[in-house]
Design an enzyme around this catalytic site. Structure first.
Site, mmCIF file in Angstrom:
data_model
loop_
_atom_site.group_PDB
_atom_site.id
_atom_site.type_symbol
_atom_site.label_atom_id
_atom_site.label_comp_id
_atom_site.label_asym_id
_atom_site.label_seq_id
_atom_site.Cartn_x
_atom_site.Cartn_y
_atom_site.Cartn_z
ATOM 1 C CB THR B 17 -0.946 0.031 1.224
ATOM 2 O OG1 THR B 17 -0.168 -0.168 2.404
ATOM 3 C CG2 THR B 17 -2.003 -1.049 1.131
ATOM 4 N N GLY B 18 2.165 1.164 0.232
ATOM 5 C CA GLY B 18 3.033 2.342 0.170
ATOM 6 C C GLY B 18 3.239 2.788 -1.273
ATOM 7 C CB SER B 19 4.276 5.987 -2.814
ATOM 8 O OG SER B 19 5.549 6.129 -2.230
ATOM 9 C CE LYS B 43 -3.308 1.692 5.366
ATOM 10 N NZ LYS B 43 -2.263 2.429 4.674
ATOM 11 C CB ILE B 96 13.351 -3.690 -2.652
ATOM 12 C CG1 ILE B 96 12.678 -4.793 -3.481
ATOM 13 C CG2 ILE B 96 13.869 -2.559 -3.534
ATOM 14 C CD1 ILE B 96 13.587 -5.558 -4.394
ATOM 15 C CB THR B 97 14.032 -2.311 2.634
ATOM 16 O OG1 THR B 97 12.675 -2.670 2.393
ATOM 17 C CG2 THR B 97 14.116 -1.131 3.590
ATOM 18 C CD GLU B 98 20.192 2.596 -0.050
ATOM 19 O OE1 GLU B 98 19.426 2.897 -0.985
ATOM 20 O OE2 GLU B 98 21.335 3.068 0.077
ATOM 21 C CE1 TYR B 159 18.629 -2.713 -12.529
ATOM 22 C CE2 TYR B 159 18.378 -0.334 -12.651
ATOM 23 C CZ TYR B 159 18.147 -1.526 -12.009
ATOM 24 O OH TYR B 159 17.417 -1.532 -10.847
ATOM 25 C CD GLU B 209 29.319 -2.648 -4.536
ATOM 26 O OE1 GLU B 209 28.852 -2.214 -5.608
ATOM 27 O OE2 GLU B 209 28.766 -2.454 -3.445
ATOM 28 C CG HIS B 247 26.114 -0.345 -2.522
ATOM 29 N ND1 HIS B 247 26.559 -1.003 -3.642
ATOM 30 C CD2 HIS B 247 24.878 0.096 -2.811
ATOM 31 C CE1 HIS B 247 25.622 -0.964 -4.563
ATOM 32 N NE2 HIS B 247 24.588 -0.304 -4.097
#
Lengths: 389, 300
Positions: B17-19, B43, B96-98, B159, B209, B247
């Site tokens: 429900t978050g953007s 929710k 995904i959260t950073e 990418y 990296e 990172h």
């Protein structure tokens, strides 16, 4: 996040770790008062900057009276301290710590940190502490001892006992040592530290075990739950451009080259620096503008890049992905207008609506050179920076 | 074939429900991912983007049969979301959260031990098996179905590499972003092992990296076990010591984790290393030509 030695010692003391008594002072008068309050005939005045190697750089001085402590403080305040960790630009001393002296019998090194590989914690220690610890680690790695602490057990007495034996701490100090090390661990856990270090830890001729110097670093990602720690931050110790970038959630690191870089994503940002170097140029910075390169953030980023007088050209490298290139291009043009960009700006945009993005850049009437690939952009930026010299 | 996700994946979105969650749910649906539901505490009962929202992962799994979950929950709550998904025995959890605190991740990793959940991330772009399923925030359009596996600690640099491959006519079996944090669910080694056993993956691109020793460990493993060509690129050759490069895990500490040492170990293990980031595709093509599988890797 880093804090000063005097702050680290206050925290450690609150967790039951014995430290030498001392007071922070920002003026010679306060230093005299501190020495008066401490009493005794020997004081140590220590420059408070976020760097190690202060002693060798002249940032740690002895004084034998409160008057001398004030005099030494007067000389130290405002001085530029260049240590082996600050780089040639050094750090200005704004605060000192006045402590009592200690009759040192032996110096040790002791720290607790996170063990990323084993997903737990590790005690790192040495029977030979002090300013030479890094050299000891390089030349005599066998003198650095480690004790792994699993997440399940946490740091127990036995971990501390093993460590004490490996360090060669005399049995009469073991009880105090165990309590000290457990205090360091509790601090690490409760305040989300990335490192709790005491160097040197000393035994005194009076038979005490005490922390002479301390360093405590924090996990930036956990600061949201530690407002008390955030209040210890001293922005004077940080690069002003990095502080400014932080306000806009931009990841920025100053470097010493002349090509400003603005990139989305940390990996691509590092790769952009690498390709500039490989093509004969030098990057002025690392800058990750993040996933949403909005006009506001791009403008803030440009302002920070342009505030560096060494920057002769700017390379923008954006792999749009889901973000649309035309939207990003509009943001870049608006930001270039607002910052009155007067140096060559080379922009590589890739991803959705790439062609539309390029058209917007070309039609802007600004000194913007669109590039089709990262390699082309890097070549253009390197030659533009050379011409700009 | 592909690894970890395919057309049979039934995906749950935690934080739907978050953007951020909504935007990427729509993107995943547009790509063809089978989003079966979402979870946002308090929710439950709502419908978002045509899928039901639940209060808890257990309820969502029982109702939808989800076997994959993707997490877009803000950092302070993300560790709990991962543990909730693992508690419900979701097979694959992609975070995904950073910005998750290190101590939270230590707790999560210790909880995951002995459970059947595999975690990808956190602080990662997710993963994609082109033409079948996308879980995360990767741009679907640049990926082409094919036979090269991609595994990377980065998002946008992945990418870039994928784009170089696709433009050269080389498709991908699965591209996995393992994330930029020092403590993560799945490392290079695990993904390489999966690619090694995947019949449809013929070669692998590994993007590392500075910081940590995951690349070095992977190099040794590749030398001993990998049956397919692997090429690599390591970013951060120009990164200064002791500075965190965006990172959380990208930091050279105590002289360890430099690009130089990683490149040296990779080369010693017989792995081709792209000298600059624009040459990742070219380096892979060189390696698959030598292995005689270039034609097999071309998009038909």
């Amino acid at each position: 996040m880093k804090i000063h030695e005097y702050q680290a010692k206050e925290l450690l003391e609150a967790y039951g770790v014995p430290v030498l008594k001392g007071f922070m002072a920002e003026t010679p008068e306060k230093a005299r008062e501190a020495a008066d309050a401490l009493g005794g005939g020997l004081f140590v005045v220590k420059a408070q900057v976020h760097s190690g190697g202060r002693g060798k750089a002249g940032g740690v001085k002895l004084a034998h009276s409160p008057e001398e402590a004030a005099e030494v403080t007067k000389q130290m305040l405002g001085m530029k301290l260049v240590t082996n960790q600050t780089g040639p630009e050094g750090k200005i001393v704004r605060k000192v710590l006045v402590t009592e002296g200690a009759d040192i019998e032996k110096e040790y090194y002791l720290s607790v940190t996170v063990d990323n590989e084993r997903e737990g914690f590790v005690i790192i220690a040495s029977g030979e502490g002090g300013t030479e610890i890094e050299e000891t680690a390089l030349k005599h790695p066998e003198k650095i001892v480690k004790e792994f602490v699993s997440y399940e057990t946490g740091l127990r007495d036995f971990h501390a006992r093993y460590t004490a034996k490996k360090m060669g701490i005399a049995p009469e100090h073991h009880k105090a040592f165990i309590s000290m090390l457990k205090g360091m661990y509790r601090l690490l856990i409760e305040k989300d530290c990335s490192l709790v270090e005491i160097n040197p830890l000393v035994t005194t001729k009076q038979g005490q075990l005490v922390a002479l110097d301390a360093k405590v670093n924090f996990d930036d990602n956990a600061l949201f739950r530690h407002p008390d720690i955030v209040s210890l931050r001293d922005v004077n110790e940080e690069d002003p451009k990095e502080v400014e970038a932080g306000k806009y959630d931009l990841n920025y690191v100053s470097l010493d080259g002349n090509i400003g870089c603005m990139v989305n994503g940390a990996g691509l940002a590092m790769a952009t620096m690498d390709i500039i170097k490989a093509f004969g140029g030098t990057p002025a910075n690392f800058l990750d503008v993040g996933g949403s390169a909005t006009t506001e953030r791009v403008t803030a980023a440009f302002k920070i890049l342009l505030s560096d007088p060494h920057v002769k050209a700017i390379m923008v490298n954006i792999f749009g992905g889901i973000m649309k290139c035309d939207v990003i291009a509009e943001g870049i043009v608006a930001a270039a207008h607002e910052t009155k960009m007067s140096i060559p700006l080379i922009v590589r945009l890739d991803g959705t609506n790439m062609e539309k993005g390029k058209e917007i850049l070309s039609a802007s009437g600004l000194q913007i050179t669109p590039a089709s690939s990262m390699a082309e952009a890097a070549h253009l930026a390197v030659s533009a920076a050379k011409e700009g010299k | 074939m592909s690894i970890l996700i395919d057309e049979n994946s039934r995906v749950l979105v935690q934080g739907i429900t978050g953007s951020h969650g909504q935007f990427h749910t729509a993107q995943m649906q547009a790509y063809g991912t089978n989003i079966v539901g979402g979870v946002t505490p308090s929710k439950g009962g709502q419908t978002v983007l045509g899928v039901p929202v639940f209060d808890t992962v257990r309820e969502a799994k029982a109702a939808t049969g989800a076997n994959v979950s993707v997490i877009y929950v803000p950092a302070p709550f993300a560790a709990e979301s991962i543990m909730e998904a693992a508690d419900a025995d979701i097979e694959l959890v992609v975070c995904i959260t950073e910005g998750i605190p290190v101590l939270d991740m230590i707790k999560v990793k210790n909880y995951l031990r002995g459970r059947k959940t595999r975690l990808i991330g956190p602080n990662c772009p997710g993963l994609i098996s082109p033409g079948k399923c996308k879980v995360g925030i990767l741009p679907g359009s640049i990926h082409k179905k094919g036979h090269v596996g991609v595994v990377s600690r980065s998002g946008t640099l992945t990418y870039e590499a994928v784009d170089q491959l696709s433009r050269a006519g080389i498709g991908q079996s699965t591209a996995v972003g393992i994330g930029g944090d020092p403590i993560k669910g799945t490392g290079f080694l695990d993904v390489l092992d999966l690619f090694n056993r995947d019949e449809e993956t013929y070669a692998v691109v590994m993007i590392g990296e500075i910081g940590g020793s995951g690349e070095e460990d992977a190099a040794e493993w590749i030398k001993a076990n990998m049956k397919k060509p692997v090429v690599a690129f390591i970013s951060g050759q120009t990164a200064p010591k002791g500075k965190r490069m965006g990172h959380a895990g990208a930091i050279i500490s105590g002289g360890k984790g430099t690009a130089e040492s990683k490149n040296r170990v990779l080369k010693e293990c017989g792995i081709d290393v792209a000298p600059t980031p624009d040459k990742i595709g070219e380096t892979l093509i060189g390696a698959i030509k030598r292995a005689g599988i270039y034609e097999k890797c071309l998009i038909k």
